[in-house]
Design a protein around this motif. Structure first.
Motif, short mmCIF file in Angstrom:
data_model
loop_
_atom_site.label_atom_id
_atom_site.label_comp_id
_atom_site.label_asym_id
_atom_site.label_seq_id
_atom_site.Cartn_x
_atom_site.Cartn_y
_atom_site.Cartn_z
N UNK A 11 -25.26 6.62 -12.48
CA UNK A 11 -26.09 7.74 -12.04
C UNK A 11 -27.54 7.28 -11.98
N UNK A 12 -28.23 7.55 -10.90
CA UNK A 12 -29.60 7.09 -10.73
C UNK A 12 -30.56 7.93 -11.58
N UNK A 13 -31.18 7.30 -12.55
CA UNK A 13 -32.23 7.95 -13.36
C UNK A 13 -33.06 6.86 -14.03
N UNK A 14 -34.06 7.26 -14.77
CA UNK A 14 -34.96 6.27 -15.39
C UNK A 14 -34.21 5.37 -16.36
N UNK A 15 -33.23 5.92 -17.07
CA UNK A 15 -32.50 5.12 -18.06
C UNK A 15 -31.69 4.01 -17.38
N UNK A 16 -30.99 4.37 -16.32
CA UNK A 16 -30.14 3.36 -15.68
C UNK A 16 -30.97 2.31 -14.94
N UNK A 17 -32.10 2.72 -14.37
CA UNK A 17 -32.98 1.74 -13.72
C UNK A 17 -33.47 0.72 -14.74
N UNK A 18 -33.89 1.20 -15.91
CA UNK A 18 -34.36 0.29 -16.95
C UNK A 18 -33.21 -0.56 -17.50
N UNK A 32 -24.95 -4.10 -24.52
CA UNK A 32 -24.66 -2.66 -24.51
C UNK A 32 -25.13 -1.96 -25.79
N UNK A 33 -25.02 -2.62 -26.95
CA UNK A 33 -25.45 -1.98 -28.21
C UNK A 33 -26.97 -1.80 -28.24
N UNK A 34 -27.71 -2.88 -27.94
CA UNK A 34 -29.17 -2.80 -28.04
C UNK A 34 -29.75 -1.86 -27.00
N UNK A 35 -29.16 -1.82 -25.80
CA UNK A 35 -29.70 -0.96 -24.75
C UNK A 35 -29.38 0.51 -24.99
N UNK A 36 -28.24 0.78 -25.58
CA UNK A 36 -27.96 2.18 -25.92
C UNK A 36 -28.91 2.66 -27.01
N UNK A 37 -29.17 1.80 -28.00
CA UNK A 37 -30.11 2.17 -29.06
C UNK A 37 -31.53 2.32 -28.52
N UNK A 38 -31.93 1.48 -27.59
CA UNK A 38 -33.30 1.51 -27.06
C UNK A 38 -33.52 2.64 -26.08
N UNK A 39 -32.54 2.89 -25.20
CA UNK A 39 -32.73 3.84 -24.11
C UNK A 39 -32.04 5.19 -24.35
N UNK A 40 -31.13 5.24 -25.32
CA UNK A 40 -30.35 6.47 -25.49
C UNK A 40 -29.42 6.73 -24.31
N UNK A 41 -28.96 5.67 -23.67
CA UNK A 41 -28.15 5.80 -22.47
C UNK A 41 -26.70 6.13 -22.86
N UNK A 42 -26.06 7.02 -22.06
CA UNK A 42 -24.69 7.43 -22.34
C UNK A 42 -23.74 6.58 -21.51
N UNK A 43 -22.91 5.77 -22.20
CA UNK A 43 -21.96 4.89 -21.54
C UNK A 43 -20.55 5.38 -21.83
#
Length: 389
Positions: free
Chosen positions: A274-281, A306-317
């Motif tokens: 999904x295109x949003x700021x989290x996925x772009x980063x 995947x672990x560090x980016x979820x912690x940093x961005x709060x991205x839902x995978x």
């Protein structure tokens, strides 16, 4: 004295007579001027349309000339207006020309944005696959890919209207245009994409990371996408199993039961973003991971970050359940549930082709059977194949 006086008087009288003669030219001049004035006024009253021009001509002898009238003449002017415009000393001013239309600047992506616009849903979502010439030959994977949609259920064939086929070489682009509406030629340098690339070869890695960079471009342009490898067979609509809350939904080589556990093993061959700021980063970090973990392909790097980016961005995978979004690695044997089937854990175009033809044969028999037979669960994949087991 008196005689002399008379003479002088006669001379005076004679002078008086001479005075009467000398008055005649003056009277003639006055009468002539009056008649000329009357004629001018008559002509001017008879031709009101010429008054401004005549007055202007008369006033030309003055030290300070009167300002000349301006009159715009347009295509729908009437006869009287045209008469005024044609008069002497009247300036005709043409209507201003329209300002030239400025062409929009050329897109660095060529016709990509136009292709995306035509293919996207109203939610700005596209389906994408990527091919080279080796996969577009008659009877090759692209034919099997399209056939799975035609044999599918629940209107899955209509999803082809939103499919963008990204081609890697001119032959693939030409082959795509012969069979599909939405084709895009991704021009690249340094790699000959016309032939099959062996798993983990240098060209294979370049192709996978190039694909990843292209996906980043799509989300930066504001489009959501579902990427599917061309060796994925589509039988039912997979969007029903993608959570509305997921920023990224990715298929699994091995699914452990919890769709939000990062301990699942991802497979980038079936991926929703999904295109949003989290996925772009996330994609920017994913691309940087190529150089952090040299020699790894994009799927391995996803697993490493995947672990560090979820912690940093709060991205839902979300990791997709292999009961519905399946593959050869962890095969779903329930044909009543399966939506897609990926020839993963299988190396080589020939092996994939062999096993996927068998998959489509079973699916044809399944869809042709009565509902009770389908529900009974007696239909199974042909096992073992070269890869499927």
């Amino acid at each position: 004295m008196l005689g002399g006086g008379k003479m002088k008087g006669g001379e005076a009288m004679g002078g008086g007579g001479g005075g009467s003669s000398s008055i005649s030219p003056l009277v003639s001049f006055v009468l002539g001027a009056a008649m000329a004035t009357v004629c001018i006024l008559f002509v001017m009253s008879a031709s009101p349309g010429r008054r401004l021009a005549d007055i202007s001509a008369w006033s030309s002898a003055e030290d300070t000339p009167l300002p000349q009238p301006l009159q715009e003449v347009t295509a729908d002017a009437d006869d009287s207006l045209l008469g005024v415009a044609a008069a002497p000393n009247v300036t005709v001013v043409a209507a201003p020309a329209p300002a030239p239309v400025q062409a929009p600047p050329a897109s660095p992506y060529g016709d990509l944005e136009e292709v995306l616009r035509r293919a996207a849903t109203k939610e700005r979502t596209v389906i994408m696959t990527q091919i080279n010439a080796a996969w577009t030959k008659p009877g090759s994977l692209l034919d099997l890919f399209f056939e799975s949609f035609r044999l599918g259920e629940g209107g899955v064939a209509q999803l082809l209207d939103h499919l963008v086929i990204v081609t890697m070489d001119p032959a693939a682009y030409e082959g795509c245009q012969a069979v599909h509406r939405h084709c895009y030629y991704l021009r690249t340098t340094g790699v000959d994409y016309r032939s099959e690339k062996m798993f983990m070869s240098k060209d294979y890695l370049e192709m996978m990371w190039g694909r990843n960079k292209f996906q980043q471009t799509i989300v930066e342009l504001g489009y959501n996408f579902l990427f599917t490898d061309v060796d994925v067979m589509w039988f039912r609509d997979p969007f029903r199993h993608i959570s509305m809350g997921a920023d990224i939904a990715i298929s699994s080589d091995v699914f452990i039961g919890d769709p939000y556990s990062l301990n699942n093993f991802p497979n980038g061959g079936f991926l929703f973003v999904r295109s949003n700021d989290k996925t772009i980063e996330f994609y920017r970090s994913w691309q940087q991971g190529r150089w952090r973990f040299l020699g790894k392909h994009e799927q391995d790097v996803f697993n490493l970050i995947k672990h560090e980016q979820q912690a940093r961005l709060g991205i839902a995978i979300q990791f997709l359940d292999t009961a519905y979004i399946s593959g050869f690695c962890q095969l779903s044997k329930d044909l009543n549930k399966i939506c897609t089937l990926h020839a993963n854990c299988c190396v080589g175009l020939g092996a994939k082709m062999h096993d996927l033809r068998g998959v489509l044969d079973v699916w044809r028999n399944y869809t042709a059977a009565p509902p009770d037979d389908r529900r009974s669960g007696k239909f199974q994949w042909k096992l073992p194949g070269i890869c499927i087991h």
